[in-house]
Each structure stands twice: as structure tokens, then as C-alpha cells.
Enzyme design. Structure first.
Site, short mmCIF file in Angstrom:
data_model
loop_
_atom_site.label_atom_id
_atom_site.label_comp_id
_atom_site.label_asym_id
_atom_site.label_seq_id
_atom_site.Cartn_x
_atom_site.Cartn_y
_atom_site.Cartn_z
CG ASN A 10 -0.73 8.51 5.02
OD1 ASN A 10 -0.27 9.55 4.55
ND2 ASN A 10 -0.13 7.34 4.90
CE LYS A 12 -1.46 5.93 1.81
NZ LYS A 12 -1.61 4.55 1.33
CG HIS A 95 2.87 4.34 5.23
ND1 HIS A 95 2.87 3.72 4.01
CD2 HIS A 95 1.57 4.46 5.60
CE1 HIS A 95 1.62 3.47 3.65
NE2 HIS A 95 0.81 3.90 4.59
CD GLU A 97 1.96 4.10 0.59
OE1 GLU A 97 2.03 5.32 0.84
OE2 GLU A 97 0.89 3.48 0.48
CD GLU A 167 -1.40 1.91 7.36
OE1 GLU A 167 -2.40 2.62 7.33
OE2 GLU A 167 -0.40 2.13 6.66
N GLY A 173 -4.78 0.48 -0.19
CA GLY A 173 -5.13 1.00 -1.51
C GLY A 173 -5.68 -0.05 -2.45
CB SER A 213 -9.23 -0.97 2.00
OG SER A 213 -8.28 -1.05 0.94
P1 13P Z 1 -5.88 3.15 2.06
O1 13P Z 1 -6.85 3.58 3.13
O2 13P Z 1 -5.94 3.98 0.82
O3 13P Z 1 -5.94 1.69 1.82
O4 13P Z 1 -4.41 3.46 2.67
C1 13P Z 1 -4.10 3.01 3.92
C2 13P Z 1 -2.83 3.63 4.34
O5 13P Z 1 -1.77 3.32 3.81
C3 13P Z 1 -2.88 4.64 5.41
O6 13P Z 1 -1.61 4.93 5.89
#
Ligand code: 13P
Length: 249
Positions: A10, A12, A95, A97, A167, A173, A213
Site C-alpha cells: 500500500n 499510500k 483502510h 486512514e 491492521e 507506521g 509494520s
Molecule cells: P506500515 O507497514 O507502514 O506500518 O503500514 C501498514 C499499512 O497501513 C498498510 O496498509
């Protein structure tokens, strides 16, 4: 039948179109694995150049979002049909976010899931709890509620073709990965929830990813768990480390 592993990046809001093409070239030889579905979920503006850049490789392309309406006056939105026509096969829906920053709720996400399936896209439906919810001891209740709401009116056959990504928000992150046991507990509970709503065969077929992560160092242990069928990867999908997640040593 054994489920096929699926590792998706992803990206982002990272990578301009030219950076995206360069990243595809950098990762090309590192992500070869006949036993794994490899997907790059990329920003909308990168879709066309990335579809072109991965032609002839094992990589499939996904979107990070879409809108549920067919077409019309929805300034700034992108439809499932547009994604499909551009060569997209997967779409991330819900997601954390999007849920947090853009206030997407389960009723909206349910419409998106149904529209994606109707258009022939494979939804990667995300769910996950906050740290506060985990500490309150309501993780499994929360996840079950998200899954039940987001899958309203979705058939067993459709669910069997989908991907669900667990997740935990506190692991995204942050460098703080859920332990493989914590991740397995929730992924197993998601599968049990699918069995409860649908049936065992559907629960056995649906692919469940862990995200938060994930990196080249922890992928092998996470993916070794019986209910974890791969990962949804943020930060590490933007560098060579992604190759180690697709091919854990
Ligand atoms: P990270 O791997 O940067 O923690 O992000 C995970 C994520 O949100 C994937 O959709």
C-alpha cells in the site's frame, strides 16, 4: 485446498508517476515468486503508468480507494469501472486512514465493497482496532462488528473471492508490529466470524492478511501462522525490503 499467499504493497500518498515507474523497475526481479500473488496498490495518478510498467511481470495493480456510485457529479472521485478499465484488479477498501481522516463509516464501506465486487475488482477490506480499544479488551468485538457491517448483503461466493486485511491501528507506521500470536488470534477470529455468517467453506477460502509494520525481518514468522495468508505492507513496500517480504528467508 491451500490458500494462495497474497502480499500487497500500500504505497499510500507516496511516489510521483515517474518515481512509481522507477520503483517498479527497482523491485521487478526482487518480487518474483510463482507461489505468491504480488500486488502494488498505488495512488490513482500512478495507476496508468504502473499498469504499463508491470506488464509482463507477476505483479498485479490495485487502487487505494474508489467511490461506490456508477458515474456522475462526484467531483474528485474515481469509479470502480474506471479502475477496471485502467487494468486494476484489486482495491483497498476501509483502510484506517480513510476511516479516520476521511470519516468513512461502515455503511459507506459496505456500498464500496459491493460495487467493487460487481465491477469485477477484488476488494482488500481493512479492519483493525485502536490501542485504546485493545486496552479496553474489545478488539474481537470491534473487528467482528466491522466485518459484519462491511459485508452486509455480500454473498458467500463473493466473500470467498475477497481479501480481508487485519491492521491494528497501533501497529501502522509505528514500527510496533503485533506479535505473530496477537495477529493470528485476530485473523483466526475473523475467519471464525466468516464461518458464522456464511459457512466453513467460505471461511476456508477467504484470504486474510496482516498489516502493520511488516518488514523483511518479521514476514516469515507472521506468514507462517495458519490464518495469516500474507501481508498488506506500507512503508516497506516502497523499498527493496519488499522483495524480502515476498520471498522471506
Ligand atoms: P506500515 O507497514 O507502514 O506500518 O503500514 C501498514 C499499512 O497501513 C498498510 O496498509
Amino acid at each position: 485446498m491451500a490458500r494462495r499467499r497474497i502480499v500487497a504493497g500500500n504505497w499510500k500518498m507516496n511516489m510521483t508517476p515517474s518515481e512509481a515507474v522507477a520503483l517498479c523497475a527497482q523491485l521487478k526481479d526482487l518480487v518474483v515468486n510463482d507461489e505468491v500473488d504480488v500486488v502494488y496498490c498505488v495512488p490513482a495518478i500512478d495507476i496508468v503508468p504502473v499498469v504499463e510498467a508491470v506488464k509482463g511481470t507477476n505483479v498485479k495493480v490495485g487502487a487505494e480507494n474508489m467511490y461506490f456510485e456508477e458515474k456522475g457529479a462526484y467531483t474528485g472521485e474515481i469509479s470502480a469501472a474506471m479502475l477496471k478499465d485502467a487494468g486494476v484488479e484489486y482495491v483497498i477498501i476501509g483502510h484506517s486512514e480513510r476511516r479516520d481522516y476521511f470519516k468513512e463509516d461502515d455503511a459507506l464501506l459496505n456500498k464500496k465493497v459491493k460495487k467493487a465486487l460487481e465491477a469485477g475488482l477484488t476488494p482488500i477490506l481493512c479492519c483493525g482496532e485502536s490501542l485504546e480499544q485493545r486496552e479496553m479488551g474489545i478488539t474481537l468485538d470491534w473487528i467482528r462488528m466491522q466485518i459484519k457491517c462491511d459485508l452486509q448483503g455480500v454473498t458467500a461466493e463473493q466473500v470467498a473471492s475477497m481479501v480481508i486485511a487485519y491492521e491494528p491501528i497501533w501497529a501502522i507506521g509505528t514500527g510496533k508490529t503485533a506479535t505473530s500470536d496477537q495477529a493470528e488470534e485476530v485473523c483466526g477470529a475473523i475467519r471464525a466470524c466468516i464461518a458464522e455468517i456464511y459457512d466453513e467453506a467460505t471461511a476456508e477460502a477467504v484470504r486474510i492478511q496482516y498489516g502493520g509494520s511488516v518488514n523483511g525481518g518479521n514476514a516469515k514468522e507472521l506468514f507462517g501462522k495458519p490464518d495469516i495468508d500474507g501481508g498488506l505492507v506500507g512503508g516497506a513496500s516502497l523499498k527493496a525490503d519488499f522483495g524480502k517480504i515476498v520471498n522471506p528467508e
